[in-house]
Enzyme design. Structure first.
Site, PDB file in Angstrom:
ATOM      1  CB  CYS A 269      34.251 118.365  70.991  1.00 14.56           C
ATOM      2  SG  CYS A 269      33.286 116.753  70.467  1.00 14.56           S
TER       3      CYS A 269
ATOM      4  CB  CYS B 238      33.360 109.547  54.711  1.00 12.26           C
ATOM      5  SG  CYS B 238      34.676 110.527  55.502  1.00 12.26           S
TER       6      CYS B 238
ATOM      7  CB  CYS C  41      30.622 110.303  57.039  1.00 14.53           C
ATOM      8  SG  CYS C  41      32.058 111.133  57.810  1.00 14.53           S
TER       9      CYS C  41
ATOM     10  NE  ARG D 122      30.884 116.835  53.193  1.00 13.54           N
ATOM     11  CZ  ARG D 122      29.849 115.967  52.521  1.00 13.54           C
ATOM     12  NH1 ARG D 122      28.833 115.780  52.558  1.00 13.54           N
ATOM     13  NH2 ARG D 122      30.557 115.041  51.656  1.00 13.54           N
TER      14      ARG D 122
ATOM     15  CB  CYS E 146      38.312 119.706  70.461  1.00 16.17           C
ATOM     16  SG  CYS E 146      39.304 118.410  70.112  1.00 16.17           S
TER      17      CYS E 146
ATOM     18  CB  CYS F 139      36.788 112.263  73.035  1.00 15.92           C
ATOM     19  SG  CYS F 139      38.122 112.414  72.077  1.00 15.92           S
TER      20      CYS F 139
ATOM     21  CB  CYS G 274      36.886 114.429  53.950  1.00 16.82           C
ATOM     22  SG  CYS G 274      35.786 115.566  54.684  1.00 16.82           S
TER      23      CYS G 274
END
Ligand code: SAM
Ligand code: DTB
Ligand code: SF4
Length: 329
Positions: free
Chosen positions: A68, A136, A105, A268, A65, A61, A196
């Site tokens: 991550c 999701c 998800c 959650r 972040c 990616c 979400c």
């Protein structure tokens, strides 16, 4: 305008930061009592909804972040792969459904999908829905038309997190603006998909930042239907590896405050449960957590096994939630 029901008195979108910090500072018993009382007005007691995650496109990616493992900027030794074929995804979803998950998800390590990738994910969504599960997806930023493509495919929820407070955000991500995230949330909402949206705690932020994240979520025009509170999963090679972990009691406080601020949302207890005792998780359920991820892997990191979680449910007298949760406002 329709009449306001007695319980809707708790639904607000004008929370001030000092009020939220005041909730955090309450004696733990008072905070948990208030959170559980509100929880029972809007949600079935002792029921927890289960979702299972699958990384449909892993690693590589371009975003930075700092938490991550999938960012191309950090060497975490991850096995990257391109978009999985529909058969692999359907097999994983069926396994999750048979184990007791009601929602599947699918996560992709993209900054944003192309239109062609969005259509391909649409086909995955349709195939998983055919199994009778809720769907999701979390694919990064979306344009209005991409959100519509996913809605047309039957997507039930789109996950897109704000991650932290606007103040702390620049310490964590520099490749995407806070406003970009808010724009994607608007596009998802406008396409009629359930939202979400939550964040991560335990990233070295102050309590003011945890309160600031919850303030952003609670003051959205409509509360997200689902609010994931992730406890940072520390991965070697990422810049946040080695940061001071968050005390479990502070995580429980965070969940309780989220519960009070967004009464109809399903909160959650998300990533990071492998580091939590059953007792700490029990406090999070008392604080109003109404859903978890089950299955021995999150996207790329470990999660408790289904069997361990079902044993914990038995010990705590929790049941798996089967119906569709109430929509938030
Ligand atoms: N790439 C897309 C995006 O960021 O929007 C979707 C996938 S991304 C992995 C989904 C979410 O996972 C992130 O927004 C973040 O909140 C959460 N996440 C990622 N790594 C994490 C970690 N190490 N610990 C806890 N949560 C994490
Ligand atoms: C969310 O808020 N947490 C999930 C889901 N939405 C996509 C992801 C957690 C990822 C944890 C790190 C990993 O397994 O890669
Ligand atoms: Fe990419 Fe999402 Fe990971 Fe950020 S959180 S690096 S956008 S996969």
């Amino acid at each position: 305008m329709g009449a306001t029901s007695l319980t809707d008195q708790h639904i607000r979108h004008d929370w001030e930061i000092d009020e939220i910090l005041g909730l955090f500072k309450q004696p733990l018993n008072d905070l948990l009592y208030r959170a559980q009382s509100i929880h029972r007005l809007y949600h079935p007691a002792n029921e927890v909804q289960i979702s299972t995650l699958l990384s449909i496109k892993t690693g590589g990616c371009p975003e930075d972040c700092k938490y991550c493992p999938q960012s191309v900027h950090y060497d975490t030794g991850l096995d990257a792969h391109n978009l999985l074929p529909v058969t692999d995804v359907v097999d994983a979803a069926r396994k999750a459904r048979d184990a007791g998950a009601t929602r599947f998800c699918m996560g992709a390590a993209w900054r944003n999908p192309t239109n062609s990738q969005t259509r391909k994910v649409g086909a995955l969504i349709a195939a998983v829905k055919d199994l009778g599960m809720e769907t999701c997806a979390t694919l990064g930023m979306l344009t209005p038309s991409q959100a519509q493509t996913l809605a047309d495919a039957g997507l039930d929820y789109y996950n897109h997190n704000l991650d932290t407070s606007p103040d702390y955000y620049g310490q964590i991500i520099t490749s995407r603006r806070y406003q970009d995230r808010l724009d994607t949330l608007t596009n998802v909402r406008d396409a009629g998909i359930n939202v979400c949206c939550g964040g991560i705690v335990g990233m070295g932020e102050r309590r003011e930042d945890r309160a600031g994240l919850l303030q952003q979520l609670a003051n959205l025009p409509q509360h997200p239907e689902s609010v994931p509170i992730n406890n940072l999963v520390q991965v070697e090679g990422t810049p946040l590896h080695g940061v001071e972990p968050l005390a479990p009691l502070e995580l429980a406080r965070c969940i309780a405050v989220a519960r009070i601020l967004m009464p109809k949302s399903v909160i959650r207890l998300s990533a990071g449960r492998t580091e939590l005792s059953d007792e700490a998780q029990a406090l999070c359920f008392l604080a109003g957590a109404g859903s978890i991820f089950c299955g021995d892997q999150l996207l790329t990191t470990p999660n408790p096994t289904f069997d361990d979680d079902m044993e914990m449910f038995d010990d705590l007298g929790l049941r798996r939630r089967q119906d569709l949760p109430i929509a938030a406002t």
